[in-house]
Design a protein around this motif. Sequence first.
Motif, PDB file in Angstrom:
ATOM      1  N   PHE A   1       0.934  -1.097   0.117  1.00  0.00           N
ATOM      2  CA  PHE A   1       0.013  -0.032   0.040  1.00  0.00           C
ATOM      3  C   PHE A   1       0.862   1.215  -0.047  1.00  0.00           C
ATOM      4  O   PHE A   1       2.073   0.995   0.271  1.00  0.00           O
ATOM      5  CB  PHE A   1      -0.918  -0.116   1.339  1.00  0.00           C
ATOM      6  N   TYR A   2       0.267   2.393  -0.280  1.00  0.00           N
ATOM      7  CA  TYR A   2       0.940   3.481  -0.178  1.00  0.00           C
ATOM      8  C   TYR A   2      -0.238   4.496   0.409  1.00  0.00           C
ATOM      9  O   TYR A   2      -1.403   4.865  -0.263  1.00  0.00           O
ATOM     10  CB  TYR A   2       1.324   4.107  -1.503  1.00  0.00           C
ATOM     11  N   LYS A   3      -0.375   4.863   1.787  1.00  0.00           N
ATOM     12  CA  LYS A   3      -1.292   5.507   2.277  1.00  0.00           C
ATOM     13  C   LYS A   3      -1.537   7.047   1.552  1.00  0.00           C
ATOM     14  O   LYS A   3      -0.366   7.376   0.932  1.00  0.00           O
ATOM     15  CB  LYS A   3      -0.843   5.915   3.590  1.00  0.00           C
ATOM     16  N   LYS A   4      -2.573   7.734   2.042  1.00  0.00           N
ATOM     17  CA  LYS A   4      -3.107   9.069   1.365  1.00  0.00           C
ATOM     18  C   LYS A   4      -1.871  10.015   1.558  1.00  0.00           C
ATOM     19  O   LYS A   4      -1.411   9.982   2.789  1.00  0.00           O
ATOM     20  CB  LYS A   4      -4.290   9.493   2.045  1.00  0.00           C
ATOM     21  N   HIS A   5      -1.296  10.641   0.622  1.00  0.00           N
ATOM     22  CA  HIS A   5      -0.317  11.609   0.698  1.00  0.00           C
ATOM     23  C   HIS A   5      -0.439  12.566  -0.453  1.00  0.00           C
ATOM     24  O   HIS A   5      -1.291  12.361  -1.492  1.00  0.00           O
ATOM     25  CB  HIS A   5       1.114  10.792   0.506  1.00  0.00           C
ATOM     26  N   VAL A   6       0.249  13.666  -0.331  1.00  0.00           N
ATOM     27  CA  VAL A   6       0.231  14.393  -1.746  1.00  0.00           C
ATOM     28  C   VAL A   6       1.931  14.314  -2.124  1.00  0.00           C
ATOM     29  O   VAL A   6       2.909  14.061  -1.284  1.00  0.00           O
ATOM     30  CB  VAL A   6       0.182  15.871  -1.559  1.00  0.00           C
ATOM     31  N   ASP A   7       2.168  14.659  -3.454  1.00  0.00           N
ATOM     32  CA  ASP A   7       3.639  14.373  -3.880  1.00  0.00           C
ATOM     33  C   ASP A   7       4.538  15.514  -3.641  1.00  0.00           C
ATOM     34  O   ASP A   7       5.871  15.374  -3.958  1.00  0.00           O
ATOM     35  CB  ASP A   7       3.662  14.066  -5.578  1.00  0.00           C
ATOM     36  N   SER A   8       4.082  16.530  -3.462  1.00  0.00           N
ATOM     37  CA  SER A   8       4.765  17.901  -3.433  1.00  0.00           C
ATOM     38  C   SER A   8       4.455  18.683  -2.317  1.00  0.00           C
ATOM     39  O   SER A   8       2.959  18.907  -2.465  1.00  0.00           O
ATOM     40  CB  SER A   8       4.736  18.542  -4.631  1.00  0.00           C
TER      41      SER A   8
ATOM     42  N   PRO B   1      -4.421  14.849  -3.293  1.00  0.00           N
ATOM     43  CA  PRO B   1      -3.908  13.855  -2.397  1.00  0.00           C
ATOM     44  C   PRO B   1      -4.246  12.412  -3.078  1.00  0.00           C
ATOM     45  O   PRO B   1      -5.547  12.298  -3.757  1.00  0.00           O
ATOM     46  CB  PRO B   1      -4.809  13.929  -1.068  1.00  0.00           C
ATOM     47  N   HIS B   2      -3.650  11.329  -2.654  1.00  0.00           N
ATOM     48  CA  HIS B   2      -3.923   9.953  -3.322  1.00  0.00           C
ATOM     49  C   HIS B   2      -3.536   8.930  -2.431  1.00  0.00           C
ATOM     50  O   HIS B   2      -2.731   9.210  -1.550  1.00  0.00           O
ATOM     51  CB  HIS B   2      -3.214  10.100  -4.804  1.00  0.00           C
ATOM     52  N   GLU B   3      -3.798   7.722  -2.929  1.00  0.00           N
ATOM     53  CA  GLU B   3      -3.374   6.572  -1.983  1.00  0.00           C
ATOM     54  C   GLU B   3      -3.516   5.426  -3.061  1.00  0.00           C
ATOM     55  O   GLU B   3      -4.205   5.294  -3.909  1.00  0.00           O
ATOM     56  CB  GLU B   3      -4.321   6.494  -0.980  1.00  0.00           C
TER      57      GLU B   3
HETATM   58 MN    MN Z   1       2.027   9.677  -4.886  1.00  0.00          MN
END
Ligand code: MN
Length: 222
Positions: free
Chosen positions: A129-136, A191-193
């Motif tokens: 998984f990759y939990k909810k985050h923003v890339d920048s 934001p994305h996951e």
């Molecule tokens: Mn990302």
Amino acid sequence: MLPSSFLTRPDFCFTLPYMTLSNQDIAGQLAASGWGYAEDYFPPDLVRALLGDVNRLRDEAWRPAAVGRGGQASADIRTDRTLWLDGGSAAQVDYLGLMGQLRLDLNRALYLGLFDYECHYALYQAGGFYKKHVDSLHGSRNRVVSCVTYLTTDWQEDDAGHLVLYDGETECARILPRAGTLAFFLSEDVPHEVLPPRRERASIAGWFRCNPSGAGRVDPAG
Ligand code: MN
Ligand code: OGA
């Protein structure tokens, strides 16, 4: 005028050949909503060659992916392993060429001033998984547009591993990581996951960046 039965009678049904989005369409979607995706954006031969490249590189030093400014690995937040592309195979050269063209087309359409593209292969094992985050981070203006290219062939709805995009707290899209699909979104705003896949999921995550000196910071290289 056509009878209304025209629309419902199965013998009149036909399927249009699938057309992927053009680079101009992608620019339009980024401007209108900040995100989108294009199925079958990449030619199947190239997607196969990139997956072959992943398999060829399996014994290389893949890294547990890093999170945040310090770059520390955090298995609570993400579990993928990554390997940066360096243009070291014909497949990578072709891929980087297409992304370079997309960069120019986005600059032409949106005046974004994107000056380069960096990307890595990413492998999620089943259950990863990759939990909810923003890339920048807001204001840093470094990563401007995020792109994810999916590589694992024959991906079905049951294989899960969707990319979920959010507008704040509200889910706005759930994208199945089918081979050949390109997902794209504004790095600071969306934001994305990554939801857990049921089998190994291979992708290329990449970022179009703009020169940070343009955002009031001195570029150390300049
Ligand atoms: Mn990302
Ligand atoms: C990332 C990321 C999304 C995906 O690598 O930052 O959000 O669908 N990847 O793999």
